[in-house]
Design a protein around this motif. Structure first.
Motif, PDB file in Angstrom:
ATOM      1  N   VAL A  59      29.693  39.910  46.676  1.00  0.00           N
ATOM      2  CA  VAL A  59      31.125  40.110  46.881  1.00  0.00           C
ATOM      3  C   VAL A  59      31.884  39.569  45.672  1.00  0.00           C
ATOM      4  O   VAL A  59      31.643  38.447  45.220  1.00  0.00           O
ATOM      5  N   GLU A 113      33.106  47.898  50.657  1.00  0.00           N
ATOM      6  CA  GLU A 113      34.215  47.024  50.990  1.00  0.00           C
ATOM      7  C   GLU A 113      34.197  46.774  52.489  1.00  0.00           C
ATOM      8  O   GLU A 113      33.612  47.542  53.258  1.00  0.00           O
ATOM      9  N   ASP A 153      34.856  38.117  43.311  1.00  0.00           N
ATOM     10  CA  ASP A 153      35.960  37.144  43.347  1.00  0.00           C
ATOM     11  C   ASP A 153      35.959  36.259  44.593  1.00  0.00           C
ATOM     12  O   ASP A 153      36.995  36.033  45.211  1.00  0.00           O
ATOM     13  N   LEU A 154      34.794  35.756  44.939  1.00  0.00           N
ATOM     14  CA  LEU A 154      34.656  34.894  46.105  1.00  0.00           C
ATOM     15  C   LEU A 154      33.975  33.602  45.682  1.00  0.00           C
ATOM     16  O   LEU A 154      32.898  33.629  45.091  1.00  0.00           O
ATOM     17  N   TYR A 166      37.624  42.644  51.253  1.00  0.00           N
ATOM     18  CA  TYR A 166      36.679  42.202  50.234  1.00  0.00           C
ATOM     19  C   TYR A 166      35.959  43.414  49.677  1.00  0.00           C
ATOM     20  O   TYR A 166      35.709  44.387  50.397  1.00  0.00           O
ATOM     21  N   GLN A 167      35.620  43.342  48.404  1.00  0.00           N
ATOM     22  CA  GLN A 167      34.863  44.401  47.756  1.00  0.00           C
ATOM     23  C   GLN A 167      33.637  43.804  47.091  1.00  0.00           C
ATOM     24  O   GLN A 167      33.661  42.649  46.649  1.00  0.00           O
ATOM     25  N   GLU A 182      36.605  44.411  55.716  1.00  0.00           N
ATOM     26  CA  GLU A 182      37.699  43.519  56.059  1.00  0.00           C
ATOM     27  C   GLU A 182      37.160  42.491  57.039  1.00  0.00           C
ATOM     28  O   GLU A 182      36.491  42.836  58.014  1.00  0.00           O
TER      29      GLU A 182
END
Length: 115
Positions: free
Chosen positions: A97, A15, A99-100, A3-4, A17
């Motif tokens: 975050v 970012e 695109d979540l 994730y970024q 993980e």
């Protein structure tokens, strides 16, 4: 999954993980004011990609958590354990975050006021 995220202006970027199974809503005095939804991860898995002089720190109470914020836009993208001993965690503000879809994750309430 990787994730970024970033603050609003992008001067603080990171970012990490993680396997996201849910997010935490803390009712402590700062998290409730920020409206943060958090994910706790091992501190070493958080990689801060950009910060320069723009990453500020705020602590309160027993000063065990460093609440990080962007000095340019004011957004709080994450916090970190800074107390002595034990395993350290980072607490990512999931609103930062990219695109979540937060509506797909269960929210767990944490009573931070009593800690």
């Amino acid at each position: 999954m990787l994730y970024q995220g970033s603050c609003h202006c992008g001067k603080v970027a990171f970012e990490f993980e993680a396997e996201l199974t849910g997010i935490v809503r803390c009712n402590c005095s700062i998290c409730s004011r920020k409206g943060a939804l958090l994910c706790a991860i091992p501190q070493e898995t958080l990689q801060v990609l950009a910060w320069g002089d723009d990453l500020g720190t705020y602590t309160f109470g027993n000063h065990a958590i460093a609440h990080r914020f962007c000095r340019a836009c004011g957004i709080h993208p994450f916090a970190e354990d800074v107390g002595e001993g034990g395993e350290r965690s980072a607490y990512v503000n999931m609103h930062c975050v990219a695109d979540l879809d937060l509506s797909t994750l269960p929210v767990f309430d944490f009573d931070g006021r009593s800690v």
